[in-house]
Design a protein around this motif. Sequence first.
Motif, short mmCIF file in Angstrom:
data_model
loop_
_atom_site.label_atom_id
_atom_site.label_comp_id
_atom_site.label_asym_id
_atom_site.label_seq_id
_atom_site.Cartn_x
_atom_site.Cartn_y
_atom_site.Cartn_z
N LEU A 144 78.93 2.90 7.14
CA LEU A 144 79.54 3.47 8.35
C LEU A 144 79.51 4.99 8.30
N ASN A 145 79.89 5.54 7.16
CA ASN A 145 79.88 7.00 6.99
C ASN A 145 78.45 7.55 7.12
N PHE A 146 77.51 6.84 6.54
CA PHE A 146 76.11 7.27 6.58
C PHE A 146 75.61 7.37 8.02
N VAL A 147 75.85 6.34 8.83
CA VAL A 147 75.36 6.32 10.20
C VAL A 147 76.04 7.41 11.03
N ARG A 148 77.34 7.54 10.88
CA ARG A 148 78.06 8.55 11.67
C ARG A 148 77.59 9.96 11.34
N GLN A 149 77.34 10.23 10.05
CA GLN A 149 76.88 11.55 9.67
C GLN A 149 75.41 11.77 10.05
N ALA A 150 74.63 10.69 10.05
CA ALA A 150 73.24 10.81 10.50
C ALA A 150 73.20 11.25 11.96
N LYS A 151 74.10 10.69 12.75
CA LYS A 151 74.16 11.09 14.16
C LYS A 151 74.60 12.55 14.29
N SER A 152 75.62 12.94 13.54
CA SER A 152 76.14 14.31 13.67
C SER A 152 75.12 15.35 13.23
N LEU A 153 74.24 14.97 12.30
CA LEU A 153 73.19 15.89 11.83
C LEU A 153 71.85 15.68 12.54
N ALA A 154 71.86 14.75 13.52
CA ALA A 154 70.64 14.45 14.29
C ALA A 154 69.49 14.01 13.39
N VAL A 155 69.80 13.18 12.39
CA VAL A 155 68.78 12.64 11.48
C VAL A 155 68.40 11.25 11.97
N ALA A 156 67.17 11.12 12.44
CA ALA A 156 66.71 9.84 12.99
C ALA A 156 65.31 9.53 12.48
N PRO A 157 65.20 8.88 11.32
CA PRO A 157 63.89 8.45 10.84
C PRO A 157 63.35 7.34 11.76
N LYS A 158 62.18 6.85 11.45
CA LYS A 158 61.62 5.78 12.27
C LYS A 158 62.47 4.50 12.18
N MET A 159 63.10 4.30 11.02
CA MET A 159 63.99 3.14 10.86
C MET A 159 64.89 3.35 9.66
N TYR A 160 66.04 2.70 9.69
CA TYR A 160 66.83 2.55 8.49
C TYR A 160 67.33 1.13 8.38
N SER A 161 67.46 0.67 7.13
CA SER A 161 67.88 -0.70 6.86
C SER A 161 68.95 -0.69 5.78
#
Length: 403
Positions: free
Chosen positions: A240-257
């Motif tokens: 949950l923390n990872f996804v929320r921080q990915a959004k805040s930092l605008a980090v969007a790889p092709k996919m995450y699993s």
Amino acid sequence: MYRKLIPALAVAALSLQAASALAADAPKDIVLGASVQLTGPVSNTGRYYRDAYEMAVEKINAAGGVKIGGQAHKLALKIYDNQSDVNLSVRQYTQLVSQDKVNLLLGPFASNFALADSAVSEKYQVPMVQGGGASDQIFSRKFKYIFGTLAPASNYFGSTVSMLKALKPAPQSVALLYADDAFDVSVAEGTRPLLKKAGLKVVMDERYSTNATDFNSLLSQIKSKQVDAVLVAGHETEILNFVRQAKSLAVAPKMYSFTVGVPSEDFRKALGKDADYAFGMTAWLPSAALKDRWFGDAQQFARAYKAKYGYDPDYHAASGVADVEALVEAMEKAGTADPKKVRDALAAIRFDSLYGPVAFNAHGQIDLPQVVIQVQGDNLAEVYGAKGFVTPPKYPMPAWNAR
């Protein structure tokens, strides 16, 4: 008056003796003991096991209980809250077998707990069936009294790696991130050779602290290295923390699993639309094709579970039910609740459960294939399995501001 009283007392005494004799002849309850995370950091997942154990016991008792030697025995549960504390869990399992004298054991959630708690079952020679720990370390010690209904952690990303090769365009770079607990370390150790064999380039292989809350540094590396696919082995709160921080930092790889989270209704509710595009895996989906003795099939079980507890079951709950069913099947096969004989019956058992076919290997673990799933809007889609793609994946994942 006294002459009248004496016969009455005699009759009462005889009645009490008869009642005592009937009570002595009545089949005793078979008590299953467990220590589960009902409070603390991983209680959100721990509750799956408590609820699954309770529901399985109720269903089996309603159907007449456990049939041993021509007699029907009811099941009873004794569950302690280990408060997400491994040391407390070990003490509680010791109490269950040495003081409470439970007949058999069910497991906790999480591999580090199962790793420690199984030492108690081995010491006292009381079998434990658990569906909460998948780490290969649990089953590599040649213990005889621990049995597991989760697939080996080392192959959790096996189906995901196969899918990576089949995606269009295929990822050119991969990041492998994992927590430093027993389960996630086993996941990483098993995933590395799979990635190498698949010819995928690993540009990050990073270990982080369990219960980590800050992923900014790792996410910055993912962004700067322009990583295509990110595989994360961790617990639900970490994801949950990872996804929320990915959004805040605008980090969007092709996919995450992720190894956990995606199958959970609470996880998806917590993230809302931000959960979209996330891949995960599961060894279980509520299919009508999965039949068992007590619930009918997995779909019927899932509906009954949701009606009773107010949330959807995932593979944790299904494996928890299978744990109880395995003990019942073993007792009936052995014709006794004697721990050593039940242990031998478990080692040889084969039966169909609502979770899937249960047959323990020489190390005490079953191996069910993982299905790749993905959050696709309001749906949790089965994307990739043993025969390839089932549902087209939403790939590549768009930038956060383009959703």
